[in-house]
Design a protein around this motif. Structure first.
Motif, short mmCIF file in Angstrom:
data_model
loop_
_atom_site.label_atom_id
_atom_site.label_comp_id
_atom_site.label_asym_id
_atom_site.label_seq_id
_atom_site.Cartn_x
_atom_site.Cartn_y
_atom_site.Cartn_z
N LEU A 40 2.65 16.15 -12.17
CA LEU A 40 2.08 16.48 -12.67
C LEU A 40 1.62 17.80 -12.53
CD1 LEU A 40 -1.24 13.96 -13.05
CD2 LEU A 40 0.46 14.87 -14.77
N LEU A 41 1.64 18.43 -10.95
CA LEU A 41 1.53 19.41 -10.32
C LEU A 41 2.90 20.09 -11.04
CD1 LEU A 41 -0.63 20.39 -9.00
CD2 LEU A 41 1.28 20.09 -6.80
N ARG A 42 3.59 20.07 -10.92
CA ARG A 42 5.45 20.59 -11.56
C ARG A 42 5.34 20.72 -13.13
NH1 ARG A 42 10.07 20.74 -8.16
NH2 ARG A 42 11.17 20.51 -9.63
N MET A 43 4.24 19.92 -13.89
CA MET A 43 5.02 19.78 -15.08
C MET A 43 4.08 21.51 -15.38
SD MET A 43 4.99 16.14 -16.66
CE MET A 43 4.56 16.26 -18.25
N ARG A 44 2.96 20.99 -15.07
CA ARG A 44 1.72 22.00 -15.65
C ARG A 44 1.91 23.28 -15.41
NH1 ARG A 44 -3.81 20.39 -15.22
NH2 ARG A 44 -3.99 22.17 -14.29
N LEU A 45 2.75 23.39 -14.21
CA LEU A 45 2.97 25.42 -13.94
C LEU A 45 4.55 25.46 -15.12
CD1 LEU A 45 2.79 27.45 -12.24
CD2 LEU A 45 4.90 26.03 -10.74
N GLU A 46 5.31 24.54 -14.71
CA GLU A 46 6.40 24.92 -16.58
C GLU A 46 5.06 24.81 -17.24
OE1 GLU A 46 9.28 25.38 -15.17
OE2 GLU A 46 10.44 24.84 -17.65
N VAL A 47 4.63 24.66 -17.46
CA VAL A 47 3.61 24.24 -19.30
C VAL A 47 3.30 25.74 -18.80
CG1 VAL A 47 1.99 23.62 -20.55
CG2 VAL A 47 3.77 21.88 -19.85
N LEU A 48 2.91 26.30 -18.79
CA LEU A 48 2.44 27.24 -18.38
C LEU A 48 3.26 28.10 -18.28
CD1 LEU A 48 -0.47 27.94 -15.55
CD2 LEU A 48 -0.74 27.60 -18.50
N LYS A 49 4.55 28.34 -18.05
CA LYS A 49 5.45 29.45 -18.08
C LYS A 49 6.17 29.21 -19.31
CE LYS A 49 7.32 29.31 -13.37
NZ LYS A 49 8.49 28.51 -13.11
N ARG A 50 6.41 28.01 -19.71
CA ARG A 50 6.97 28.20 -20.99
C ARG A 50 5.78 28.73 -22.03
NH1 ARG A 50 10.74 22.63 -21.58
NH2 ARG A 50 11.78 22.96 -19.40
N GLU A 51 4.64 28.09 -22.02
CA GLU A 51 3.75 28.75 -22.60
C GLU A 51 3.00 29.66 -22.47
OE1 GLU A 51 2.58 27.04 -25.49
OE2 GLU A 51 4.15 25.17 -25.18
N ALA A 52 3.59 30.94 -21.90
CA ALA A 52 2.84 32.18 -21.52
C ALA A 52 2.66 33.03 -22.38
CB ALA A 52 3.64 32.51 -20.47
N ILE A 102 0.84 -1.15 0.13
CA ILE A 102 0.12 -0.12 0.02
C ILE A 102 0.71 1.18 0.07
CG2 ILE A 102 -1.31 0.93 1.25
CD1 ILE A 102 -2.52 -1.24 2.77
N MET A 103 1.89 1.14 1.13
CA MET A 103 3.04 2.11 0.89
C MET A 103 3.55 2.55 -0.74
SD MET A 103 3.18 3.59 3.77
CE MET A 103 4.13 4.87 3.57
N VAL A 104 3.99 1.12 -0.89
CA VAL A 104 4.37 1.80 -2.54
C VAL A 104 3.79 2.08 -3.86
CG1 VAL A 104 5.39 -0.04 -4.11
CG2 VAL A 104 6.02 0.03 -1.56
N LEU A 105 2.62 1.96 -3.33
CA LEU A 105 1.22 2.19 -4.68
C LEU A 105 1.52 3.97 -4.16
CD1 LEU A 105 -1.32 -0.79 -4.54
CD2 LEU A 105 0.73 0.55 -5.90
N GLY A 106 1.27 3.94 -2.65
CA GLY A 106 0.77 5.35 -2.34
C GLY A 106 2.08 6.17 -2.24
N PHE A 107 3.04 5.69 -2.70
CA PHE A 107 4.22 7.20 -3.65
C PHE A 107 4.35 7.00 -4.65
CE2 PHE A 107 7.72 7.11 0.28
CZ PHE A 107 7.74 7.37 1.09
N TYR A 108 3.77 6.51 -5.47
CA TYR A 108 3.85 6.56 -6.81
C TYR A 108 2.74 6.94 -6.65
CZ TYR A 108 7.02 2.89 -8.86
OH TYR A 108 7.84 1.68 -8.40
N CYS A 109 1.70 7.17 -6.41
CA CYS A 109 0.36 8.40 -6.64
C CYS A 109 1.19 9.88 -6.48
CB CYS A 109 -0.80 7.50 -5.85
SG CYS A 109 -2.06 5.99 -6.68
N LEU A 110 2.03 9.35 -5.15
CA LEU A 110 2.41 10.83 -4.42
C LEU A 110 3.26 11.47 -5.90
CD1 LEU A 110 2.74 13.00 -2.64
CD2 LEU A 110 4.61 11.68 -1.59
N PHE A 111 3.89 10.27 -6.02
CA PHE A 111 4.84 11.16 -7.00
C PHE A 111 4.40 11.32 -8.79
CE2 PHE A 111 7.23 9.28 -11.00
CZ PHE A 111 7.74 10.56 -11.19
N GLY A 112 3.03 10.96 -8.49
CA GLY A 112 2.56 11.47 -10.36
C GLY A 112 1.87 12.54 -9.99
N ALA A 113 1.38 12.59 -8.68
CA ALA A 113 0.45 13.76 -7.97
C ALA A 113 1.25 15.21 -8.30
CB ALA A 113 -0.69 13.72 -6.63
N VAL A 114 2.40 14.88 -7.73
CA VAL A 114 3.99 16.50 -7.42
C VAL A 114 4.40 16.69 -9.04
CG1 VAL A 114 5.80 16.61 -6.49
CG2 VAL A 114 4.34 15.32 -5.00
#
Lengths: 251, 162
Positions: free
Chosen positions: A222-234, A208-220
């Protein structure tokens, strides 16, 4: 084979829309899984017959080590996609995943050292597993530093991609170090083919912890990529519209 | 896939294969130096250097631990199933140290092939179980079977590692 989905993924606008839909699910799943796994693992799982309660650090150490290696493989795949298909989003993914991977490697090394003192009798030993893991941390530092040091975005992307791809050679070394050489680190408890060398009430919270860490990584990620995409496509109209919509939502 | 992409893909794969082969060659050349410790068999056959600090690893033989009455000196025998090495150590042993446990000791070999250790590390194995299960195993006599199977497995693995 139909490659439309793959080419669509290269479009920042499409990525921004689809990731906005996935993000809340991943975040909720991460919080739930990690909360359940932590409570189960730290409070309810039985202690080990030899190590007592100190074995519970496994519930942080193993997921972190899993992630550290998986993220590096992901960097290499992103680097390959970036080099071969010239997909800009692959570079965004590579740059944004690297710091999380470095943190996971650091956590794995740190929890390992804390566990090593009472169990082995030492914080650190230069055996093949520990050393190759330290090299992984330096590879992450290299990718992050290279991305920041080169101002031209295209050259930075290319350099990081090459380093990520070359460094992936280290991953099988980490994985098999405990089998190829005499190490102080024990061999893997889990394998795809055999039953885990651990009872159900111990490995279930770990899974469960391993799956949770994978989901946490996915969420973080996506969050970081979305911000970076917005910056680059400003400068693009969709990004400006999106920022305006966000600003209106928060008074 | 269009030809330009195909070419780039082959270049990247060729670089990866080249680096992989180079690292594999370097590691196989360094094989002996990467091993953390020498097994008792390696020490008995003279593979381990004299007069320099080395590490010896193996299982602590059952019934071989002798503690001195008035100091921290401990003598014990480490085995890999085939050969044995006596280790002399003065100091506090790690929690996991016990008979049948895998350990790694660092020190110098003296003229009688006794390792005078200044550091003893316990090696944990990949098996985890709750204490009740272990007690049940001991009661039913399954533990001896389990240990014998594990020792055979360990010595097979160490033979393979060489």
């Amino acid at each position: 084979m139909n490659w439309t989905w793959f080419h669509k993924l290269g479009s920042p606008k499409w990525f921004y829309q689809i990731s906005g839909r996935w993000l809340p699910w991943l975040a909720v799943a991460a919080v739930l899984l990690i909360a359940v796994g932590l409570v189960w693992g730290l409070a309810f799982a039985p202690p080990d017959y030899q190590q007592g309660n100190s074995f519970r650090i496994i519930y942080i150490h193993v997921p972190a080590a899993f992630l550290a290696q998986s993220i590096y493989v992901m960097l290499a795949v992103a680097g390959l996609v970036g080099l071969v298909w010239k997909m800009k989003l692959a570079d965004v993914a590579l740059q944004q995943a690297a710091p999380f991977g470095a943190w996971m490697t650091f956590i794995a090394l740190l929890t390992g050292a804390i566990w090593g003192k009472p169990t082995w009798g030492t914080y650190w030993v230069w055996d093949a597993r520990l050393t190759s893991m330290l090299i992984l941390l330096f590879l992450y530092f290299g990718v992050i530093a290279l991305g920041n040091a080169i101002t031209n975005r295209d050259s930075a992307a290319k350099a990081c991609a090459v380093l990520a791809i070359v460094g992936v050679v280290n991953i099988p070394i980490i994985k098999y170090s405990v089998e190829w050489w005499n190490t102080l680190h024990q061999p893997a408890t889990f394998s795809v083919v055999a039953k885990p060398a651990m009872p159900f009430e111990m490995w279930m919270p770990l899974l469960i912890m391993v799956l949770g860490f994978y989901c946490l990584f996915g969420a973080v990620l996506l969050l970081r990529m979305r911000l970076e995409v917005l910056k680059r496509e400003a400068r693009s109209s969709w990004a400006q519209a999106e920022i305006r919509a966000q600003l209106e939502k928060t008074p | 896939m269009n030809p330009v992409r195909k070419k780039r893909l082959y270049i990247v794969l060729a670089i990866l294969a080249g680096v992989g082969i180079a690292v594999a060659l370097a590691l196989s050349a360094l094989q002996q130096n990467i091993n953390l410790f020498y097994t008792p068999t390696q020490i008995a056959t003279g593979e381990a250097p004299q007069d320099t600090r080395i590490r010896a690893g193996g299982l602590v033989e059952e019934g071989s631990v002798k503690r001195s009455g008035n100091s921290l000196d401990t003598d014990f025998v480490v085995t890999d199933g085939a050969q044995r090495v006596t280790i002399r150590y003065s100091g506090i042993l790690p929690d996991l140290f016990r008979e049948g446990q895998g350990i790694v000791a660092m020190g110098k070999l003296d003229s009688q092939n006794v390792l005078i250790a200044d550091e003893v590390l316990a090696k944990h194995d990949e098996n985890y179980m709750p204490p009740e299960v272990m007690q049940a195993l001991e009661k039913s006599g399954m533990k001896q079977q389990h240990d014998a199977a594990k020792a055979a497995q360990d010595s097979a693995k160490q033979g393979y590692a060489q």
